[in-house]
Design a protein around this motif. Sequence first.
Motif, PDB file in Angstrom:
ATOM      1  N   LEU A 212       0.999  -1.504  -0.032  1.00  0.00           N
ATOM      2  CA  LEU A 212       0.871   0.133  -0.067  1.00  0.00           C
ATOM      3  C   LEU A 212       0.738   1.222   0.303  1.00  0.00           C
ATOM      4  O   LEU A 212       1.817   1.632   0.296  1.00  0.00           O
ATOM      5  CB  LEU A 212      -0.624   0.450   1.382  1.00  0.00           C
ATOM      6  N   VAL A 213       0.291   2.051  -1.622  1.00  0.00           N
ATOM      7  CA  VAL A 213       2.416   3.073  -1.601  1.00  0.00           C
ATOM      8  C   VAL A 213       1.047   4.340  -0.989  1.00  0.00           C
ATOM      9  O   VAL A 213       2.386   5.860  -1.607  1.00  0.00           O
ATOM     10  CB  VAL A 213       2.863   2.814  -2.298  1.00  0.00           C
ATOM     11  N   LYS A 214      -0.239   4.368  -1.242  1.00  0.00           N
ATOM     12  CA  LYS A 214      -1.156   6.000  -2.016  1.00  0.00           C
ATOM     13  C   LYS A 214      -0.677   6.796  -2.698  1.00  0.00           C
ATOM     14  O   LYS A 214      -1.027   6.971  -3.604  1.00  0.00           O
ATOM     15  CB  LYS A 214      -0.828   6.971  -0.414  1.00  0.00           C
ATOM     16  N   THR A 215       0.524   6.923  -3.784  1.00  0.00           N
ATOM     17  CA  THR A 215       1.184   7.109  -4.567  1.00  0.00           C
ATOM     18  C   THR A 215       2.333   7.271  -5.162  1.00  0.00           C
ATOM     19  O   THR A 215       2.664   5.907  -4.264  1.00  0.00           O
ATOM     20  CB  THR A 215       1.367   9.088  -4.711  1.00  0.00           C
TER      21      THR A 215
ATOM     22  N   GLU B 164      -4.437  -8.006  -7.478  1.00  0.00           N
ATOM     23  CA  GLU B 164      -3.975  -6.076  -6.991  1.00  0.00           C
ATOM     24  C   GLU B 164      -5.708  -6.309  -6.584  1.00  0.00           C
ATOM     25  O   GLU B 164      -5.361  -4.615  -5.271  1.00  0.00           O
ATOM     26  CB  GLU B 164      -3.766  -5.948  -8.366  1.00  0.00           C
ATOM     27  N   THR B 165      -6.334  -6.579  -6.899  1.00  0.00           N
ATOM     28  CA  THR B 165      -8.295  -6.089  -6.211  1.00  0.00           C
ATOM     29  C   THR B 165      -8.132  -5.595  -5.002  1.00  0.00           C
ATOM     30  O   THR B 165      -9.486  -5.968  -4.644  1.00  0.00           O
ATOM     31  CB  THR B 165      -8.967  -7.023  -7.726  1.00  0.00           C
ATOM     32  N   LEU B 166      -6.751  -6.561  -4.082  1.00  0.00           N
ATOM     33  CA  LEU B 166      -7.716  -6.955  -2.780  1.00  0.00           C
ATOM     34  C   LEU B 166      -7.027  -6.307  -2.100  1.00  0.00           C
ATOM     35  O   LEU B 166      -6.930  -6.726  -0.763  1.00  0.00           O
ATOM     36  CB  LEU B 166      -7.827  -8.730  -2.688  1.00  0.00           C
ATOM     37  N   VAL B 167      -5.613  -5.132  -2.262  1.00  0.00           N
ATOM     38  CA  VAL B 167      -5.160  -4.963  -1.809  1.00  0.00           C
ATOM     39  C   VAL B 167      -5.754  -3.621  -0.547  1.00  0.00           C
ATOM     40  O   VAL B 167      -6.296  -4.014   0.129  1.00  0.00           O
ATOM     41  CB  VAL B 167      -3.680  -4.176  -2.452  1.00  0.00           C
ATOM     42  N   VAL B 168      -5.669  -2.193  -1.629  1.00  0.00           N
ATOM     43  CA  VAL B 168      -5.967  -1.242  -0.393  1.00  0.00           C
ATOM     44  C   VAL B 168      -7.799  -1.673  -0.395  1.00  0.00           C
ATOM     45  O   VAL B 168      -8.256  -1.262   0.142  1.00  0.00           O
ATOM     46  CB  VAL B 168      -6.248   0.132  -1.652  1.00  0.00           C
ATOM     47  N   ASN B 169      -8.624  -2.219  -1.583  1.00  0.00           N
ATOM     48  CA  ASN B 169     -10.053  -2.296  -1.396  1.00  0.00           C
ATOM     49  C   ASN B 169     -10.205  -3.203   0.217  1.00  0.00           C
ATOM     50  O   ASN B 169     -11.034  -3.299   0.525  1.00  0.00           O
ATOM     51  CB  ASN B 169     -10.918  -3.238  -2.997  1.00  0.00           C
ATOM     52  N   GLY B 170      -9.576  -4.897  -0.577  1.00  0.00           N
ATOM     53  CA  GLY B 170      -9.382  -5.380   0.509  1.00  0.00           C
ATOM     54  C   GLY B 170      -9.448  -5.192   2.484  1.00  0.00           C
ATOM     55  O   GLY B 170      -9.795  -5.954   3.129  1.00  0.00           O
TER      56      GLY B 170
ATOM     57  N   VAL C  19      -7.479   4.416   6.069  1.00  0.00           N
ATOM     58  CA  VAL C  19      -6.988   2.923   5.939  1.00  0.00           C
ATOM     59  C   VAL C  19      -5.779   3.768   6.456  1.00  0.00           C
ATOM     60  O   VAL C  19      -4.722   2.393   7.484  1.00  0.00           O
ATOM     61  CB  VAL C  19      -6.344   2.614   4.788  1.00  0.00           C
ATOM     62  N   TRP C  20      -5.381   4.930   7.042  1.00  0.00           N
ATOM     63  CA  TRP C  20      -3.827   5.810   6.570  1.00  0.00           C
ATOM     64  C   TRP C  20      -3.597   5.693   8.560  1.00  0.00           C
ATOM     65  O   TRP C  20      -2.708   6.257   9.429  1.00  0.00           O
ATOM     66  CB  TRP C  20      -3.224   6.426   6.410  1.00  0.00           C
TER      67      TRP C  20
ATOM     68  N   ASN D  71       4.774   0.634  13.505  1.00  0.00           N
ATOM     69  CA  ASN D  71       5.220  -1.059  13.532  1.00  0.00           C
ATOM     70  C   ASN D  71       3.802  -1.241  14.107  1.00  0.00           C
ATOM     71  O   ASN D  71       2.442  -2.496  13.439  1.00  0.00           O
ATOM     72  CB  ASN D  71       5.624  -0.800  14.855  1.00  0.00           C
ATOM     73  N   ARG D  72       2.392  -0.726  14.391  1.00  0.00           N
ATOM     74  CA  ARG D  72       0.684  -1.773  14.849  1.00  0.00           C
ATOM     75  C   ARG D  72      -0.204  -1.733  13.573  1.00  0.00           C
ATOM     76  O   ARG D  72      -0.227  -1.976  13.530  1.00  0.00           O
ATOM     77  CB  ARG D  72       0.068  -0.284  16.403  1.00  0.00           C
ATOM     78  N   PHE D  73       0.021  -0.393  12.773  1.00  0.00           N
ATOM     79  CA  PHE D  73       0.251   0.329  11.559  1.00  0.00           C
ATOM     80  C   PHE D  73       0.259  -1.186  11.090  1.00  0.00           C
ATOM     81  O   PHE D  73      -0.853  -1.790  10.109  1.00  0.00           O
ATOM     82  CB  PHE D  73      -0.026   1.339  10.959  1.00  0.00           C
ATOM     83  N   ARG D  74       1.318  -2.034  10.567  1.00  0.00           N
ATOM     84  CA  ARG D  74       2.206  -2.825   9.773  1.00  0.00           C
ATOM     85  C   ARG D  74       1.609  -3.526   9.458  1.00  0.00           C
ATOM     86  O   ARG D  74       0.877  -4.810   8.975  1.00  0.00           O
ATOM     87  CB  ARG D  74       3.182  -2.091   9.056  1.00  0.00           C
ATOM     88  N   ALA D  75       1.797  -4.402  11.011  1.00  0.00           N
ATOM     89  CA  ALA D  75       1.038  -5.486  12.128  1.00  0.00           C
ATOM     90  C   ALA D  75      -0.080  -5.691  11.868  1.00  0.00           C
ATOM     91  O   ALA D  75      -0.702  -7.224  11.597  1.00  0.00           O
ATOM     92  CB  ALA D  75       1.744  -5.160  13.145  1.00  0.00           C
ATOM     93  N   ARG D  76      -1.060  -4.447  11.828  1.00  0.00           N
ATOM     94  CA  ARG D  76      -2.446  -4.774  11.315  1.00  0.00           C
ATOM     95  C   ARG D  76      -2.839  -4.702  10.049  1.00  0.00           C
ATOM     96  O   ARG D  76      -3.737  -6.157   9.362  1.00  0.00           O
ATOM     97  CB  ARG D  76      -2.876  -3.732  11.727  1.00  0.00           C
ATOM     98  N   LEU D  77      -1.717  -4.031   8.845  1.00  0.00           N
ATOM     99  CA  LEU D  77      -1.784  -4.652   7.109  1.00  0.00           C
ATOM    100  C   LEU D  77      -1.466  -6.026   7.059  1.00  0.00           C
ATOM    101  O   LEU D  77      -2.598  -6.307   6.487  1.00  0.00           O
ATOM    102  CB  LEU D  77      -1.133  -3.282   6.894  1.00  0.00           C
ATOM    103  N   ARG D  78      -0.718  -6.023   7.802  1.00  0.00           N
ATOM    104  CA  ARG D  78      -0.004  -7.693   7.010  1.00  0.00           C
ATOM    105  C   ARG D  78      -1.304  -8.640   8.112  1.00  0.00           C
ATOM    106  O   ARG D  78      -1.453  -9.720   6.924  1.00  0.00           O
ATOM    107  CB  ARG D  78       1.182  -8.199   7.852  1.00  0.00           C
TER     108      ARG D  78
END
Length: 343
Positions: free
Chosen positions: A93-96, A123-129, A279-280, A288-295
Amino acid sequence: MNTEGLVEVVLPGKVKPEGLQIRHGAIPAPGPGQVVVRVEATGVSFAEQQMRRGRYYDQPPFPFVPGYDLVGTVSATGEGVAPGLSGTRVAALVKTGGWASHVIVDAADLVEVPDGVGAAEAETLVVNGITAWQMLHRTARVRPGQTILVHGANGGVGSVLVQLARAAGVKVIGTASSRHHDALRARGVVPVDYRAENVPARVRELAPDGVDAVFDHIGGASVVASWGLLAPGGTLVAYGSASTRDDEGSKQWPVLKLLGRVWLWNSLPNRRHAYFFNVWAGRALSRNRFRARLRSDLARVFEALQRGEVVAQIAASLPLTSAAEALRLAESGTVAGKVVLTP
């Protein structure tokens, strides 16, 4: 020596889709803690539609490379990154910056894509998922047997959200134009035609006591109506301001207005709750918590895909150099799912 070369799509300013520019250059080298991802799929989200109009509330100054998320293979690693990561298929997830053939990403921001999952599917499931999962299970905390309303049930986020909700045993009412109703019914969704029907009146017919949650990406008058459709104890999750996409003026004002409404509604003496989902959120406070949740959350979405609970809805797949056509198609409102770009 890598002779592929970098290809990226540049958004030079407020332009029509055909105003996008293709730029060529050298593939950048990763710095400490970074990797180069050779992109296999990126996509067109609603964010890019707003960005080309200068309407995304925290977009960078023009010119820049858009692209909210990506899937690809690690082709080079920087100092401090395990060399074994090379050759791994990952999502980010990179935003831009995603609309490119090669993208530098912090290694800590990568999520491994399971074997057997194609790049375009993933890809269809990264930011959308991630958005759909977190809104359902972290924000609204839906439970089996509840009833929810999903606006734009055929869209990028909406199409994932309704499938995850059905997999969780939740009843779903979804708004969409009539051309998408058969597909929604096949997924167990009760469709409502937002163009031909009075949406609040129809939802009240279907759920006389109100719905347990509403997911609203439209903003404006829609979010006010959504609040009025909640049952006692219900939750409104607003996650966009699509109704203001073509407006002029401040790009921050629609979001600030929405945040103000959320604050006001939550201050009222009632049992309903309102949230503005981003989402951000929380990344600045605890990366670190953000990354853990995202994973964790993206892994759960990929597991749902592998179980067949979610079908990756690819609206169309076009080459990266056809980004203008892809953006135009995504903005047309005629497709279901996500338009994917494949470098």
